[in-house]
Design a protein around this motif. Sequence first.
Motif, PDB file in Angstrom:
ATOM      1  N   PRO A  14       0.617  -1.887   0.006  1.00 49.53           N
ATOM      2  CA  PRO A  14       0.276   0.117   0.112  1.00 49.53           C
ATOM      3  C   PRO A  14       1.111   1.405   0.113  1.00 49.53           C
ATOM      4  O   PRO A  14       0.403   1.972  -0.955  1.00 49.53           O
ATOM      5  CB  PRO A  14      -0.746  -0.244   1.445  1.00 49.53           C
ATOM      6  CG  PRO A  14      -0.850  -1.742   1.718  1.00 49.53           C
ATOM      7  CD  PRO A  14       0.142  -2.603   0.877  1.00 49.53           C
ATOM      8  N   PRO A  15       1.711   1.574   1.263  1.00 48.74           N
ATOM      9  CA  PRO A  15       2.430   2.637   0.247  1.00 48.74           C
ATOM     10  C   PRO A  15       3.194   2.932  -0.686  1.00 48.74           C
ATOM     11  O   PRO A  15       3.139   4.046  -1.171  1.00 48.74           O
ATOM     12  CB  PRO A  15       3.429   3.125   1.557  1.00 48.74           C
ATOM     13  CG  PRO A  15       2.918   1.207   2.569  1.00 48.74           C
ATOM     14  CD  PRO A  15       2.366   0.650   1.878  1.00 48.74           C
ATOM     15  N   ASP A  36      -0.195   3.711  -2.561  1.00 51.40           N
ATOM     16  CA  ASP A  36      -0.344   5.314  -3.014  1.00 51.40           C
ATOM     17  C   ASP A  36      -0.375   6.282  -3.811  1.00 51.40           C
ATOM     18  O   ASP A  36      -0.791   7.064  -3.780  1.00 51.40           O
ATOM     19  CB  ASP A  36      -0.103   5.315  -1.228  1.00 51.40           C
ATOM     20  CG  ASP A  36      -1.159   4.184  -0.320  1.00 51.40           C
ATOM     21  OD1 ASP A  36      -2.253   3.841  -1.261  1.00 51.40           O
ATOM     22  OD2 ASP A  36      -1.311   4.593   0.599  1.00 51.40           O
ATOM     23  N   ARG A  37       1.163   5.874  -3.946  1.00 48.64           N
ATOM     24  CA  ARG A  37       1.704   7.363  -5.161  1.00 48.64           C
ATOM     25  C   ARG A  37       0.834   7.929  -6.506  1.00 48.64           C
ATOM     26  O   ARG A  37       1.129   8.651  -6.755  1.00 48.64           O
ATOM     27  CB  ARG A  37       3.104   7.331  -4.466  1.00 48.64           C
ATOM     28  CG  ARG A  37       3.744   6.685  -5.784  1.00 48.64           C
ATOM     29  CD  ARG A  37       5.055   6.393  -5.009  1.00 48.64           C
ATOM     30  NE  ARG A  37       6.007   4.874  -5.266  1.00 48.64           N
ATOM     31  CZ  ARG A  37       6.944   4.919  -6.501  1.00 48.64           C
ATOM     32  NH1 ARG A  37       6.280   5.997  -7.362  1.00 48.64           N
ATOM     33  NH2 ARG A  37       7.241   3.699  -7.599  1.00 48.64           N
ATOM     34  N   SER A  40      -4.708  -0.617  -0.491  1.00 53.72           N
ATOM     35  CA  SER A  40      -4.012   0.585  -0.425  1.00 53.72           C
ATOM     36  C   SER A  40      -4.620   2.270  -0.821  1.00 53.72           C
ATOM     37  O   SER A  40      -6.463   1.469  -0.732  1.00 53.72           O
ATOM     38  CB  SER A  40      -3.434   0.110  -1.808  1.00 53.72           C
ATOM     39  OG  SER A  40      -4.486   0.413  -3.112  1.00 53.72           O
ATOM     40  N   ARG A  41      -4.919   3.238  -1.181  1.00 52.65           N
ATOM     41  CA  ARG A  41      -6.083   4.486  -1.195  1.00 52.65           C
ATOM     42  C   ARG A  41      -5.367   3.986  -2.778  1.00 52.65           C
ATOM     43  O   ARG A  41      -6.711   5.622  -3.172  1.00 52.65           O
ATOM     44  CB  ARG A  41      -5.398   5.660  -0.459  1.00 52.65           C
ATOM     45  CG  ARG A  41      -5.680   5.166   1.039  1.00 52.65           C
ATOM     46  CD  ARG A  41      -5.415   6.828   1.917  1.00 52.65           C
ATOM     47  NE  ARG A  41      -4.127   6.710   1.947  1.00 52.65           N
ATOM     48  CZ  ARG A  41      -3.868   7.682   0.843  1.00 52.65           C
ATOM     49  NH1 ARG A  41      -4.476   8.884   0.340  1.00 52.65           N
ATOM     50  NH2 ARG A  41      -1.735   7.761   1.285  1.00 52.65           N
ATOM     51  N   VAL A  42      -5.524   3.717  -3.431  1.00 58.15           N
ATOM     52  CA  VAL A  42      -4.870   3.734  -4.957  1.00 58.15           C
ATOM     53  C   VAL A  42      -6.637   3.872  -5.062  1.00 58.15           C
ATOM     54  O   VAL A  42      -6.944   3.234  -5.239  1.00 58.15           O
ATOM     55  CB  VAL A  42      -4.327   2.838  -6.126  1.00 58.15           C
ATOM     56  CG1 VAL A  42      -5.144   1.260  -5.423  1.00 58.15           C
ATOM     57  CG2 VAL A  42      -3.972   3.522  -7.097  1.00 58.15           C
TER      58      VAL A  42
END
Length: 421
Positions: free
Chosen positions: A328-329, A332-333, A356-358
Amino acid sequence: MTETLTITRLGARGDGIAEGPHGPVYVPFALPGEVVTADVEGERGRLLGVETPSPDRQAAECPLFGHCGGCAAQHMAPLPYSRWKRDIVLRALAHAGVEAEVSPLVDAHGAGRRRVTFHARQVEGKATVGFMAARSHALVRIESCPVLTPGLASAPQKARALAGLLLPRGKPLDIQVTDTSGGLDIDIRGLGKADDRLRAALVDAARALDLARLSLHGDILIERRPPLVTMGPAAVVPPPGSFLQATAAGEETLAALVMEACTGARHVADLFTGCGPFALRLARQAKVHAVENGAEALVALQRAVRNTQGLKPVTTEARDLFRRPLLPPELDRFDAVVLDPPRAGAEAQVRQIALSRVPLAVSVSCDPGTFARDARILVEAGMQPIRVVPVDQFRYTHHVEVVGVFARPTQQKKKGKGGRS
């Protein structure tokens, strides 16, 4: 035992299915609504005759249909054929418990299959090249194949010439032939080590057969012309025997769906990138990070990037995404993640995408079953399937490609306003 059966539906592999006294009976090359006679053993039936043909039946275009195992559906008219292939995707999603709208099947056969693998064996003392018979290890000799590109018209004969040099060593061979702009690119597998004399003979044969490149187990014996393959704005020389989408039209269709889904994204991760059929196109509109386990494929991609003008930055990473998925880190970019895994799917990577937050994931799959399994992981994590498109580049087979676009609800609200900065 010979039985008369009424076919009620089609199976996922194109078999007609009848309800027998002890359960379903699968009869290849039979269609729903037909009354057929079949030699039945257990749940399998061998078609003997069609007593009442379906109006959806058509004449096969290949005289080997029904004997060669390459095609399963040349007897289906276009409309029921396209419905059958779309239904394969619908059933896979239903089995996984995923609710999604599925678009009509997109025909991406184009000029035909641009890569083919022939099996080569000694049969009665002669080199024989062809495909396996349906559900059999028997080899069917091939002189021509209607689903291949015109550039592969001479491929069976050239494969047989090479096999004639090698089969006396007693090993069955697989001969992969790819149609490129430089000519035929051939990679031979199964021979094992070859001494200098045999390698020299193969090089002489490559010259006589006017091959672009000839390789043995991925080891290039001779490259007379670069075996170039166009991928969007770039020309790529793939490694010997490497993966390509089956048809050029298929690659264009899949890439167009990926590009459309990623509109507005500024930074995209292209996972299982191969030689870059998506990365090279995406780089016209976004920065791309391309990840692939095969170092040779990444070298080919990097070379293509250097030789192509007008691309945004493309970075590459050699990484086994089955054992070391992006976490995830790392994810997330990115504004979007594209993944095109092998038939086994990408469960480990998809689970990390789910955590993740993608905001956007675009899944390209050659297997509806593993696609649906992975889709369920994303849906259970709150991503919504906003588009599922079946794509047909394996005409007359049961294989179907799928492109699925999954977005987090917040991303759907922002659709049309660009990606994250």
